[in-house]
Design a protein around this motif. Sequence first.
Motif, PDB file in Angstrom:
ATOM      1  N   GLU A 105     -38.327  63.758   5.720  1.00  0.00           N
ATOM      2  CA  GLU A 105     -38.493  64.292   7.075  1.00  0.00           C
ATOM      3  C   GLU A 105     -39.363  63.360   7.919  1.00  0.00           C
ATOM      4  O   GLU A 105     -39.046  63.061   9.069  1.00  0.00           O
ATOM      5  CB  GLU A 105     -39.100  65.688   7.035  1.00  0.00           C
ATOM      6  N   SER A 106     -40.451  62.879   7.346  1.00  0.00           N
ATOM      7  CA  SER A 106     -41.334  61.956   8.056  1.00  0.00           C
ATOM      8  C   SER A 106     -40.610  60.663   8.412  1.00  0.00           C
ATOM      9  O   SER A 106     -40.731  60.146   9.527  1.00  0.00           O
ATOM     10  CB  SER A 106     -42.561  61.653   7.192  1.00  0.00           C
ATOM     11  N   ILE A 107     -39.843  60.133   7.464  1.00  0.00           N
ATOM     12  CA  ILE A 107     -39.079  58.910   7.689  1.00  0.00           C
ATOM     13  C   ILE A 107     -38.079  59.110   8.829  1.00  0.00           C
ATOM     14  O   ILE A 107     -37.920  58.239   9.688  1.00  0.00           O
ATOM     15  CB  ILE A 107     -38.366  58.473   6.390  1.00  0.00           C
ATOM     16  N   ALA A 108     -37.435  60.253   8.853  1.00  0.00           N
ATOM     17  CA  ALA A 108     -36.454  60.545   9.904  1.00  0.00           C
ATOM     18  C   ALA A 108     -37.131  60.630  11.272  1.00  0.00           C
ATOM     19  O   ALA A 108     -36.590  60.137  12.267  1.00  0.00           O
ATOM     20  CB  ALA A 108     -35.729  61.850   9.597  1.00  0.00           C
ATOM     21  N   HIS A 109     -38.303  61.220  11.331  1.00  0.00           N
ATOM     22  CA  HIS A 109     -39.009  61.376  12.617  1.00  0.00           C
ATOM     23  C   HIS A 109     -39.598  60.064  13.119  1.00  0.00           C
ATOM     24  O   HIS A 109     -39.608  59.806  14.320  1.00  0.00           O
ATOM     25  CB  HIS A 109     -40.108  62.422  12.516  1.00  0.00           C
ATOM     26  N   THR A 110     -40.115  59.253  12.212  1.00  0.00           N
ATOM     27  CA  THR A 110     -40.773  58.011  12.614  1.00  0.00           C
ATOM     28  C   THR A 110     -39.827  56.815  12.643  1.00  0.00           C
ATOM     29  O   THR A 110     -40.204  55.758  13.141  1.00  0.00           O
ATOM     30  CB  THR A 110     -41.933  57.682  11.657  1.00  0.00           C
ATOM     31  N   LEU A 111     -38.619  57.005  12.108  1.00  0.00           N
ATOM     32  CA  LEU A 111     -37.647  55.901  12.002  1.00  0.00           C
ATOM     33  C   LEU A 111     -38.248  54.715  11.255  1.00  0.00           C
ATOM     34  O   LEU A 111     -38.078  53.564  11.630  1.00  0.00           O
ATOM     35  CB  LEU A 111     -37.132  55.486  13.385  1.00  0.00           C
ATOM     36  N   GLU A 112     -38.957  55.021  10.173  1.00  0.00           N
ATOM     37  CA  GLU A 112     -39.593  53.992   9.345  1.00  0.00           C
ATOM     38  C   GLU A 112     -39.116  54.123   7.898  1.00  0.00           C
ATOM     39  O   GLU A 112     -39.856  54.592   7.027  1.00  0.00           O
ATOM     40  CB  GLU A 112     -41.113  54.112   9.434  1.00  0.00           C
ATOM     41  N   PRO A 113     -37.873  53.703   7.626  1.00  0.00           N
ATOM     42  CA  PRO A 113     -37.317  53.880   6.283  1.00  0.00           C
ATOM     43  C   PRO A 113     -38.004  53.053   5.209  1.00  0.00           C
ATOM     44  O   PRO A 113     -37.828  53.315   4.028  1.00  0.00           O
ATOM     45  CB  PRO A 113     -35.859  53.452   6.448  1.00  0.00           C
ATOM     46  N   HIS A 114     -38.823  52.070   5.602  1.00  0.00           N
ATOM     47  CA  HIS A 114     -39.490  51.236   4.602  1.00  0.00           C
ATOM     48  C   HIS A 114     -40.453  52.028   3.724  1.00  0.00           C
ATOM     49  O   HIS A 114     -40.828  51.565   2.656  1.00  0.00           O
ATOM     50  CB  HIS A 114     -40.239  50.078   5.280  1.00  0.00           C
TER      51      HIS A 114
END
Length: 131
Positions: free
Chosen positions: A114-123
């Motif tokens: 969820e955090s990755i999706a919101h921040t657009l930071e897949p790394h």
Amino acid sequence: MTLTAGRHRSAIQAHGEIITLREVVDEVGADACRYFFLARAADSHMDFDLELAQRQSVENPVYYVQYAHARVAGILIFAAERGVDYADGDVSLLTHPAEMALVRKMLLLPELVESIAHTLEPHHLPTTQSS
């Protein structure tokens, strides 16, 4: 981004020539490119080791992830063929500290995604390590 071949800059980089992403994909494959690009923050410098990306060993994180996926898929197929339902598993059998650490990490996965999706930071996903 710096292209390297092992520990040495490639001839292409040393001569200041341009190499396209298509050429890198053709050289190492789309999976390796995806992994190495997503494993770093978009605003960070990246050393792309062509030799490492092509290596078929556990030193190559792409190969390691693909190998792990194949092993897990094989286990799930094996279980399904024998009618094993993992929903009936006895989690009280998981007592080793490494097992418990893995379970704790797995419980955090939905929040991490969820955090990755919101921040657009897949790394954050491929580089997340066990505590």
